[in-house]
Write a protein that holds these residues in place. Structure first.
Motif, PDB file in Angstrom:
ATOM      1  N   UNK A  56      50.983  46.567  42.738  1.00 35.90           N
ATOM      2  CA  UNK A  56      49.946  45.798  42.035  1.00 35.90           C
ATOM      3  C   UNK A  56      48.672  45.531  42.841  1.00 35.90           C
ATOM      4  N   UNK A  57      48.794  45.394  44.162  1.00 34.60           N
ATOM      5  CA  UNK A  57      47.604  44.994  44.928  1.00 34.60           C
ATOM      6  C   UNK A  57      47.662  45.535  46.351  1.00 34.60           C
ATOM      7  N   UNK A  58      46.498  45.901  46.857  1.00 34.73           N
ATOM      8  CA  UNK A  58      46.472  46.403  48.232  1.00 34.73           C
ATOM      9  C   UNK A  58      45.866  45.393  49.191  1.00 34.73           C
ATOM     10  N   UNK A  77      36.720  43.369  43.276  1.00 36.58           N
ATOM     11  CA  UNK A  77      37.991  43.607  43.974  1.00 36.58           C
ATOM     12  C   UNK A  77      39.081  43.520  42.915  1.00 36.58           C
ATOM     13  N   UNK A  78      39.835  44.590  42.768  1.00 35.29           N
ATOM     14  CA  UNK A  78      40.878  44.514  41.730  1.00 35.29           C
ATOM     15  C   UNK A  78      42.190  44.050  42.371  1.00 35.29           C
ATOM     16  N   UNK A  79      42.064  43.330  43.479  1.00 37.95           N
ATOM     17  CA  UNK A  79      43.252  42.894  44.212  1.00 37.95           C
ATOM     18  C   UNK A  79      43.575  41.438  43.884  1.00 37.95           C
ATOM     19  N   UNK A  80      44.410  40.837  44.745  1.00 38.87           N
ATOM     20  CA  UNK A  80      44.829  39.451  44.479  1.00 38.87           C
ATOM     21  C   UNK A  80      43.800  38.465  45.035  1.00 38.87           C
ATOM     22  N   UNK A  81      43.435  37.494  44.213  1.00 41.34           N
ATOM     23  CA  UNK A  81      42.568  36.403  44.680  1.00 41.34           C
ATOM     24  C   UNK A  81      43.408  35.139  44.688  1.00 41.34           C
ATOM     25  N   UNK A  82      43.373  34.416  45.794  1.00 41.95           N
ATOM     26  CA  UNK A  82      44.070  33.121  45.813  1.00 41.95           C
ATOM     27  C   UNK A  82      43.000  32.061  45.988  1.00 41.95           C
ATOM     28  N   UNK A  83      42.910  31.168  45.023  1.00 41.63           N
ATOM     29  CA  UNK A  83      41.847  30.162  45.070  1.00 41.63           C
ATOM     30  C   UNK A  83      42.438  28.811  45.438  1.00 41.63           C
ATOM     31  N   UNK A  84      41.981  28.293  46.578  1.00 43.65           N
ATOM     32  CA  UNK A  84      42.364  26.955  47.027  1.00 43.65           C
ATOM     33  C   UNK A  84      41.353  25.981  46.424  1.00 43.65           C
ATOM     34  N   UNK A 104      34.916  32.025  34.160  1.00 46.72           N
ATOM     35  CA  UNK A 104      33.798  32.634  33.443  1.00 46.72           C
ATOM     36  C   UNK A 104      32.963  33.513  34.360  1.00 46.72           C
ATOM     37  N   UNK A 105      32.802  33.106  35.637  1.00 49.68           N
ATOM     38  CA  UNK A 105      32.049  33.958  36.570  1.00 49.68           C
ATOM     39  C   UNK A 105      32.760  35.271  36.838  1.00 49.68           C
ATOM     40  N   UNK A 106      34.076  35.219  36.985  1.00 54.87           N
ATOM     41  CA  UNK A 106      34.802  36.469  37.252  1.00 54.87           C
ATOM     42  C   UNK A 106      34.732  37.393  36.035  1.00 54.87           C
ATOM     43  N   UNK A 107      34.902  36.786  34.838  1.00 57.21           N
ATOM     44  CA  UNK A 107      34.894  37.620  33.620  1.00 57.21           C
ATOM     45  C   UNK A 107      33.494  38.203  33.390  1.00 57.21           C
ATOM     46  N   UNK A 108      32.456  37.366  33.563  1.00 56.92           N
ATOM     47  CA  UNK A 108      31.115  37.895  33.280  1.00 56.92           C
ATOM     48  C   UNK A 108      30.704  38.949  34.305  1.00 56.92           C
ATOM     49  N   UNK A 109      31.398  38.975  35.453  1.00 57.45           N
ATOM     50  CA  UNK A 109      31.080  40.016  36.447  1.00 57.45           C
ATOM     51  C   UNK A 109      32.067  41.176  36.418  1.00 57.45           C
ATOM     52  N   UNK A 110      32.909  41.226  35.349  1.00 61.57           N
ATOM     53  CA  UNK A 110      33.684  42.443  35.149  1.00 61.57           C
ATOM     54  C   UNK A 110      35.195  42.331  35.272  1.00 61.57           C
ATOM     55  N   UNK A 111      35.714  41.165  35.652  1.00 64.16           N
ATOM     56  CA  UNK A 111      37.183  41.075  35.727  1.00 64.16           C
ATOM     57  C   UNK A 111      37.705  40.861  34.303  1.00 64.16           C
ATOM     58  N   UNK A 112      38.734  41.593  33.922  1.00 64.44           N
ATOM     59  CA  UNK A 112      39.213  41.534  32.528  1.00 64.44           C
ATOM     60  C   UNK A 112      39.806  40.171  32.190  1.00 64.44           C
TER      61      UNK A 112
END
Ligand code: SAM
Length: 476
Positions: free
Chosen positions: A348-350, A379-386, A397-405
């Protein structure tokens, strides 16, 4: 007490081992660790025994004779033949050796205990043969508590023994050494900083008051909450603390590990509501170290991952305070383990990126996180948000408007690894609804990316069929 424990000096002394198999080999290893002059005598020496011991002990491949035991301090009889064992035990004893006969307590003048060997520090545990497995289990527990550099500390102390005798009155010596072994100089040696420990020791011995007042600060990671996720080193350092400055995220169970007489200062902060300003925390640590204390700055997770550990280290160094960092398990790895997802599952992620949802100058409520959304979305990888729960809508909304599905899987883990842990999962498009429906208030992590589909958690549908209020769901 069934048998009296005593430590025997075997350096260069003759020890005879009768036998050539695995039991003889194990006894030979023990005797070599004690620097004895070892003879292994028996007609059949197994190849493995010979291979390992060759060049280190005298291997005599023949039947023993009575004179073999002459001047032996100890003798081990490690053979299966009970009659022969009895006979050789008698011969060895008549020659003046103390005898240990493997698997025959009646023919033993002494037992070999479970041993922790850290050079000068040796711990021996005996169950008088009644439960050697229990003895070994205890040994592992004690071993885990002992500092790795215990031998270096004893070596250090021993190098000052004469100097202390010369400078410190007989009456005061005992209390001097008592204070030394639990004090900041010993803590520096245990942290691996012998150079400064020597400087401090010399100034103590020479009576230079001011320098003796320089203590030590350990910046320590307490992990995400479950006390069992503490490292052995963190555990030992917490127990050595004179004073602990801790955050909100450090669990009560972990604080309970400190000495009862250690001072605990809460310096936590929640979002923009800073209980103690950062500069004040740093000043306080410096003051306490200058009073000669062992100060532990205990932080949730890893102190260097969104923990201001770096700033504190800079401030301590600038003030000339000896400071050391002990890492902890960061919330991302702790929560991922708890939710049963691999952050970099190779299907799933590199890569994985740790991001803060916290605006740099003042908390979640003060403004949007200043992040490179284009880069993060691409980055189509894993994002961990603290610290991202309060800004979940902005983040999604920022991730989606910049292309993340919008269909990208997400998981939200609140109070990960703790008793009251909550895990929910769904898609990026429904992130805020998930957080609302789960009643998530924090501390919580948001994991975004395909690996989040692996999380063992509740979905929006599960939550809808559950009890109606978030409070009830928390209790559940
Ligand atoms: C100031 S940061 C500290 C991070 C910490 N130094 C670490 O390495 O985990 C606080 C944030 O970490 C996350 N966090 C810490 N402990 C957590 C836990 N047990 N479960 C979920 N998130 C946690 C939350 O996002 C929380 O808002």
């Amino acid at each position: 007490m069934y048998r009296f424990p005593a430590y025997i000096d075997l350096q260069g002394r003759h020890v005879v081992i009768i036998g050539g198999g695995g039991a003889a080999l194990r006894k030979a290893r023990l005797m070599l660790a004690a620097h004895a002059d070892v003879s292994v005598i028996w007609p059949d020496i197994e190849p493995d025994t010979r291979k390992e011991l060759d060049g280190q002990v005298s291997i005599i491949a023949r039947e023993p004779v009575d004179t073999d035991f002459k001047s032996a301090r100890l003798a081990f009889i490690a053979i299966e033949d009970v009659d022969a064992a009895r006979r050789w035990a008698g011969v060895a004893r008549d020659a003046g050796a103390l005898v240990n006969t493997v698997d025959d307590p009646e023919l033993c003048d002494f037992n070999t205990p479970s041993i922790i060997d850290r050079g000068r520090l040796t711990v021996a545990i005996s169950t008088d043969g009644a439960g050697p497995v229990f003895g070994r289990a205890l040994r592992s527990k004690i071993e885990a508590m002992l500092p790795e550099r215990a031998d270096a500390l004893l070596e250090f102390a021993s190098s000052y023994r004469e100097a202390v005798k010369g400078k410190i009155a007989w009456d005061d010596r005992r209390s001097f050494w008592e204070a030394f072994f639990v004090g900041p100089i010993a803590a520096q040696v245990l942290a691996g900083d012998k150079k400064h420990a020597h400087e401090a020791m010399l100034s103590v011995i020479n009576g230079k008051e001011e320098k003796t007042k320089i203590g030590i600060v350990h910046i320590v990671g307490a992990g995400p909450g479950d006390p069992e996720l503490l490292t052995l080193k963190a555990f030992r350092i917490i127990q050595s603390a004179d004073v602990i400055l801790h955050d909100r995220l450090v669990s009560d169970e972990i604080l309970a590990l400190a000495r009862r007489d250690a001072d605990r200062l809460y310096v936590g902060k929640a979002k923009a509501n800073h209980a103690v300003p950062q500069e004040k925390i740093e000043e306080r640590m410096i003051e306490l170290a200058r009073e000669g204390k062992i100060v532990v700055r205990l932080k949730g997770g890893d102190p260097m991952v969104f923990g201001r550990g770096g700033e504190e280290l800079d401030a301590l160094r600038a003030a000339g305070i000896r400071a050391f960092v002990t890492p902890g398990i960061t919330a991302a790895t702790g929560c991922a383990a708890s939710a049963g997802m691999a952050l970099t599952h190779r299907d799933y992620a590199q890569a994985v990126t740790f991001v803060t949802g916290h605006a740099k100058d003042g908390g979640e409520s003060s403004g949007d996180p200043d992040l490179d959304w284009v880069a993060l979305a691409s980055l189509k990888n894993t994002l961990v948000i603290y610290m991202g729960v309060g800004k979940a809508g902005t983040i999604a909304s920022n991730l989606i408007s910049n292309g993340r599905a919008p269909a990208t899987p997400v998981a939200v883990i609140e109070n990960g690894t703790r008793e009251n842990e909550i895990i929910i999962k769904g898609s990026l498009g429904e992130l805020t609804s998930l957080i609302d429906a789960g009643g998530i208030a924090g501390p919580a992590l948001i994991v975004i990316g395909d690996v989040a589909s692996l999380a063992q958690g509740k979905t929006l549908q599960n939550l809808a069929t559950q009890s109606s209020t978030p409070q009830e769901r928390h209790v559940a």
